[in-house]
Motif scaffolding. Sequence first.
Motif, PDB file in Angstrom:
ATOM      1  N   ILE A   1       1.448  -7.762   6.005  1.00 19.75           N
ATOM      2  CA  ILE A   1       0.781  -9.385   6.047  1.00 19.75           C
ATOM      3  C   ILE A   1      -0.145  -9.317   4.738  1.00 19.75           C
ATOM      4  O   ILE A   1      -0.559  -8.351   5.133  1.00 19.75           O
ATOM      5  N   LEU A   2       0.100 -10.241   4.215  1.00 20.48           N
ATOM      6  CA  LEU A   2      -0.898 -10.914   3.470  1.00 20.48           C
ATOM      7  C   LEU A   2      -2.583 -11.125   3.030  1.00 20.48           C
ATOM      8  O   LEU A   2      -2.862 -12.130   3.847  1.00 20.48           O
TER       9      LEU A   2
ATOM     10  N   PRO B   1     -10.282  -6.545   3.353  1.00 20.05           N
ATOM     11  CA  PRO B   1      -9.311  -5.600   4.064  1.00 20.05           C
ATOM     12  C   PRO B   1      -8.977  -4.511   4.492  1.00 20.05           C
ATOM     13  O   PRO B   1      -8.412  -3.906   5.423  1.00 20.05           O
ATOM     14  N   ASP B   2      -9.844  -3.792   3.562  1.00 20.62           N
ATOM     15  CA  ASP B   2     -10.518  -2.608   3.920  1.00 20.62           C
ATOM     16  C   ASP B   2     -10.992  -2.507   5.679  1.00 20.62           C
ATOM     17  O   ASP B   2     -11.039  -1.346   6.613  1.00 20.62           O
TER      18      ASP B   2
ATOM     19  N   ALA C   1      -2.283   1.595   9.231  1.00 16.85           N
ATOM     20  CA  ALA C   1      -2.255   0.462   8.224  1.00 16.85           C
ATOM     21  C   ALA C   1      -2.930   0.757   7.058  1.00 16.85           C
ATOM     22  O   ALA C   1      -3.119   2.005   6.810  1.00 16.85           O
ATOM     23  N   GLU C   2      -1.650   0.504   5.637  1.00 16.29           N
ATOM     24  CA  GLU C   2      -2.097   0.791   4.459  1.00 16.29           C
ATOM     25  C   GLU C   2      -1.801  -0.292   3.749  1.00 16.29           C
ATOM     26  O   GLU C   2      -0.743  -1.341   4.068  1.00 16.29           O
TER      27      GLU C   2
ATOM     28  N   LEU D   1      -4.637 -10.801  -4.551  1.00 18.44           N
ATOM     29  CA  LEU D   1      -4.054 -10.235  -3.000  1.00 18.44           C
ATOM     30  C   LEU D   1      -3.863  -8.938  -2.688  1.00 18.44           C
ATOM     31  O   LEU D   1      -3.382  -8.569  -4.015  1.00 18.44           O
ATOM     32  N   GLN D   2      -3.408  -8.180  -1.591  1.00 20.61           N
ATOM     33  CA  GLN D   2      -2.580  -7.054  -1.368  1.00 20.61           C
ATOM     34  C   GLN D   2      -2.078  -7.559  -0.203  1.00 20.61           C
ATOM     35  O   GLN D   2      -1.994  -8.779   0.676  1.00 20.61           O
ATOM     36  N   ILE D   3      -0.605  -6.858  -0.075  1.00 22.30           N
ATOM     37  CA  ILE D   3       0.052  -7.002   1.257  1.00 22.30           C
ATOM     38  C   ILE D   3      -0.512  -5.518   2.149  1.00 22.30           C
ATOM     39  O   ILE D   3      -0.460  -4.516   1.607  1.00 22.30           O
ATOM     40  N   ILE D   4      -0.707  -5.511   3.357  1.00 23.96           N
ATOM     41  CA  ILE D   4      -1.097  -4.276   4.080  1.00 23.96           C
ATOM     42  C   ILE D   4       0.449  -4.272   5.433  1.00 23.96           C
ATOM     43  O   ILE D   4       0.488  -5.130   5.710  1.00 23.96           O
TER      44      ILE D   4
END
Lengths: 127, 252
Positions: free
Chosen positions: B203-204, B211-212, B227-228, B242-245
């Motif tokens: 998931i982006l 996000p944290d 979840a990382e 952006l980040q992807i988890i």
Amino acid sequence: MKVLTLNFLTCAVKACKTTSTSFPLHPKDCELVSDTIAPNPQLLLNVLPRIDWNALIITAGELGFPTLPPTPPTREELESNEKMMTELHTLLLETQISEGSLVCGNCGHEYKIKEGIANFLLPNHLV
Amino acid sequence: MLPTPSTSHVDFERIYEPAEDSYLLLDTLSSETEKDFLRTRYSAAHSPSPLVVEVGTGSGVVLSFLNAHAQTILGRADILTFGIDVNRFACKATEQTVSVTSQEQITHDLSHGFYMGNILGDLTNTLKAGVVDILVFNPPYVPTAELPGIPSPGENTTETSFADDSKLLALSYAGGVDGMEITDRLLLSLPEVLSHQTGCAYILLCAQNKPDKVKERIKGWGSGWKAETVSTSGKKGGWEKLQIIRIWRENA
């Protein structure tokens, strides 16, 4: 949409999810088209263990395909049974539903299929 | 590097155009670390064909990439894929993108996965419990004051006006409070739709989605849920970093 997709979908209405009759959805007045796909025994053999066979029997019967055996073949049985391999290839990989609807066996809601795309958006009163 | 699927046939007036977020997903899914993770998890001999579902396919750039490069990414080409989108035009565009990309593979004598089609729907609500092995979601993550309503079954069937097109585009980016209203609904459905043994989701998120906190919430589900963050992009301090988890379950 390929016929195989029906093995992974249920009615979108929340209250239907917990009932056994919301799966599989029942094709109604469906037009089928067949794509020509090169034989892919590897795919069929590895898809076999993840198929809900009872649901597939219902789907195949309702779409007018040859009757499937009551229990799924084992990997070895399917590998050595050319006729069943061909039948499953046609049913699962080649056949698409292009027009028609899918009906929930619990609430009776009909999901229309147009140009191969099933519409699972719900009217406001069912959300 | 694997080739990016062509989307030159897609009408970007009503379908989200591939952007930095889409490309981050492509890079992440084909990175060495994710290929290792995915191959370890899904490529055992004779194991059942994994089912890959993308929610919100848009142009289809991500799903067609996964479908085409299954052998490289997952270590096997016998995977099943399908897409879901709330926009009929996006569903049709995805079908076309997958077809073009698969044809490209065939031209180069390469394999591709088995794409079953796209369906029009609201997130995961028509998926049977426990069937998804890999779920990919590039959500509408932009914080907005309002959320566009989910279309009714009869909307946007054939002709659309400029206003309709604007709404379809808004559905692709507008995320409501913290940009998380749609993503939260999807997250809540994961324990149900993901396979108990092998399910995972990519998931982006953007920085404003916090996000944290999202990851902490997922870990709080217990039962081995993880979840990382597996990749990031964008400039530091930029609001759209952006980040992807990756979300998955480690069975005891």
